[in-house]
Design a protein around this motif. Structure first.
Motif, PDB file in Angstrom:
ATOM      1  N   LEU A 158       0.644  -1.165  -0.029  1.00  0.00           N
ATOM      2  CA  LEU A 158       0.010  -0.043   0.062  1.00  0.00           C
ATOM      3  C   LEU A 158       0.794   1.240   0.049  1.00  0.00           C
ATOM      4  O   LEU A 158       2.047   1.212   0.361  1.00  0.00           O
ATOM      5  CB  LEU A 158      -1.028  -0.014   1.193  1.00  0.00           C
ATOM      6  N   ILE A 159       0.297   2.172  -0.482  1.00  0.00           N
ATOM      7  CA  ILE A 159       1.022   3.853  -0.759  1.00  0.00           C
ATOM      8  C   ILE A 159       0.195   4.565  -0.020  1.00  0.00           C
ATOM      9  O   ILE A 159      -1.253   4.554  -0.649  1.00  0.00           O
ATOM     10  CB  ILE A 159       1.473   3.845  -2.149  1.00  0.00           C
ATOM     11  N   GLY A 160       0.318   5.215   0.936  1.00  0.00           N
ATOM     12  CA  GLY A 160      -0.283   6.246   1.575  1.00  0.00           C
ATOM     13  C   GLY A 160      -0.014   6.410   2.863  1.00  0.00           C
ATOM     14  O   GLY A 160       0.733   5.781   3.790  1.00  0.00           O
ATOM     15  N   ALA A 161      -0.938   7.190   3.825  1.00  0.00           N
ATOM     16  CA  ALA A 161      -0.656   7.243   5.196  1.00  0.00           C
ATOM     17  C   ALA A 161      -1.359   6.128   6.229  1.00  0.00           C
ATOM     18  O   ALA A 161      -1.135   6.301   7.402  1.00  0.00           O
ATOM     19  CB  ALA A 161      -1.075   8.385   5.610  1.00  0.00           C
ATOM     20  N   ALA A 162      -2.215   4.933   5.676  1.00  0.00           N
ATOM     21  CA  ALA A 162      -2.603   4.165   6.413  1.00  0.00           C
ATOM     22  C   ALA A 162      -1.721   3.225   6.980  1.00  0.00           C
ATOM     23  O   ALA A 162      -0.939   2.998   6.682  1.00  0.00           O
ATOM     24  CB  ALA A 162      -3.492   3.367   5.481  1.00  0.00           C
ATOM     25  N   PRO A 192       8.242   0.739  -0.175  1.00  0.00           N
ATOM     26  CA  PRO A 192       9.219   1.467   0.333  1.00  0.00           C
ATOM     27  C   PRO A 192       9.213   3.166   0.269  1.00  0.00           C
ATOM     28  O   PRO A 192       8.951   3.763  -0.892  1.00  0.00           O
ATOM     29  CB  PRO A 192      10.557   0.848  -0.389  1.00  0.00           C
ATOM     30  N   GLY A 193       9.590   3.936   1.128  1.00  0.00           N
ATOM     31  CA  GLY A 193       9.524   5.381   0.777  1.00  0.00           C
ATOM     32  C   GLY A 193       7.857   6.111   1.113  1.00  0.00           C
ATOM     33  O   GLY A 193       7.898   7.384   1.305  1.00  0.00           O
ATOM     34  N   ALA A 194       7.233   5.095   1.530  1.00  0.00           N
ATOM     35  CA  ALA A 194       5.581   5.639   1.550  1.00  0.00           C
ATOM     36  C   ALA A 194       5.395   5.799   3.324  1.00  0.00           C
ATOM     37  O   ALA A 194       5.621   4.981   3.983  1.00  0.00           O
ATOM     38  CB  ALA A 194       4.693   4.434   1.064  1.00  0.00           C
ATOM     39  N   GLY A 195       4.952   6.978   3.663  1.00  0.00           N
ATOM     40  CA  GLY A 195       4.717   7.301   4.885  1.00  0.00           C
ATOM     41  C   GLY A 195       3.483   8.259   5.050  1.00  0.00           C
ATOM     42  O   GLY A 195       2.860   8.515   4.117  1.00  0.00           O
ATOM     43  N   ALA A 196       3.617   8.696   6.135  1.00  0.00           N
ATOM     44  CA  ALA A 196       2.501   9.679   6.413  1.00  0.00           C
ATOM     45  C   ALA A 196       2.720  10.850   5.534  1.00  0.00           C
ATOM     46  O   ALA A 196       3.705  11.341   5.449  1.00  0.00           O
ATOM     47  CB  ALA A 196       2.400  10.009   8.006  1.00  0.00           C
ATOM     48  N   THR A 197       1.471  11.328   4.943  1.00  0.00           N
ATOM     49  CA  THR A 197       1.913  12.616   4.177  1.00  0.00           C
ATOM     50  C   THR A 197       1.214  13.899   4.564  1.00  0.00           C
ATOM     51  O   THR A 197       1.298  14.790   4.237  1.00  0.00           O
ATOM     52  CB  THR A 197       1.235  12.389   2.715  1.00  0.00           C
TER      53      THR A 197
END
Length: 198
Positions: A158-162, A192-197
């Protein structure tokens, strides 16, 4: 939110899936499996007979009449002979059958469900992916979801803040509704690199 469902036909995971112990249910077999077994049996018998005669000759026994006759026919007949053309046509036909067996779609994308009485059923792996994608569509913080499904495992990126743990709990509940004979292991990870936005 965009989703991508990618069945993985060749991947085999060895981990035990979530849920109840797997039941012994035969996977669906494509009709080509019978044809492939028949062709392989015929070729095995022919190769075994030829190998046996070659070994017998090497051991000092006389060659079989059928092999000597075939060798003589191959050495004396011309390419435009009827039987040579028939043999070539049979070889081409066999090659076409083997090519069809290699390229024809199988049933590897289908996963068997737990039987109810004498009734058996199966579900497409892509269908499971769409069920999970629909469940994830109602969750907050998911910008993109990639689902890869093998015969024994579901990998979700998943990509996003979830929170991946929260998403995994939701998707596990949805996956449990599918009464698979061999439950799939669910693995949810953030890209990788996805985190809270925000």
């Amino acid at each position: 939110m965009s989703t991508g469902v990618e069945p993985v036909p060749g991947e085999e995971a060895t981990a035990v899936g979530d849920g109840p112990p797997p039941e012994k249910v035969r996977r669906p077999r494509a009709p080509r499996a019978v044809v492939a077994a028949l062709v392989a049996t015929v070729l095995l018998v022919l190769a075994g007979a030829l190998l046996y005669d070659v070994v017998a000759v090497r051991a000092g026994y006389p060659t079989r009449r059928w092999r000597a006759r075939i060798a003589d026919e191959l050495a004396t007949r011309h390419l435009d002979d009827l039987w040579v053309l028939v043999g070539a046509g049979a070889a081409v036909l066999l090659g076409g059958v083997l090519l069809w067996l290699a390229l024809a779609p199988g049933l590897g994308r289908w996963l068997p469900l737990r039987p109810h009485g004498d009734t058996g059923a199966a579900i497409d792996r892509a269908g499971i992916g769409h069920l999970l994608a629909d469940r994830a569509a109602g969750l907050q913080g998911i910008d993109e979801l990639r689902i890869r499904i093998s015969r024994r495992r579901v990998r979700v990126t998943l990509i996003g803040a979830a929170d991946p743990v929260s998403v995994q709990c939701q998707l596990r509940d949805e996956l449990a509704r599918v009464t698979l004979a061999r439950p799939l292991r669910l693995d949810v990870r953030a890209a990788p690199g996805a985190g809270a936005t925000g």
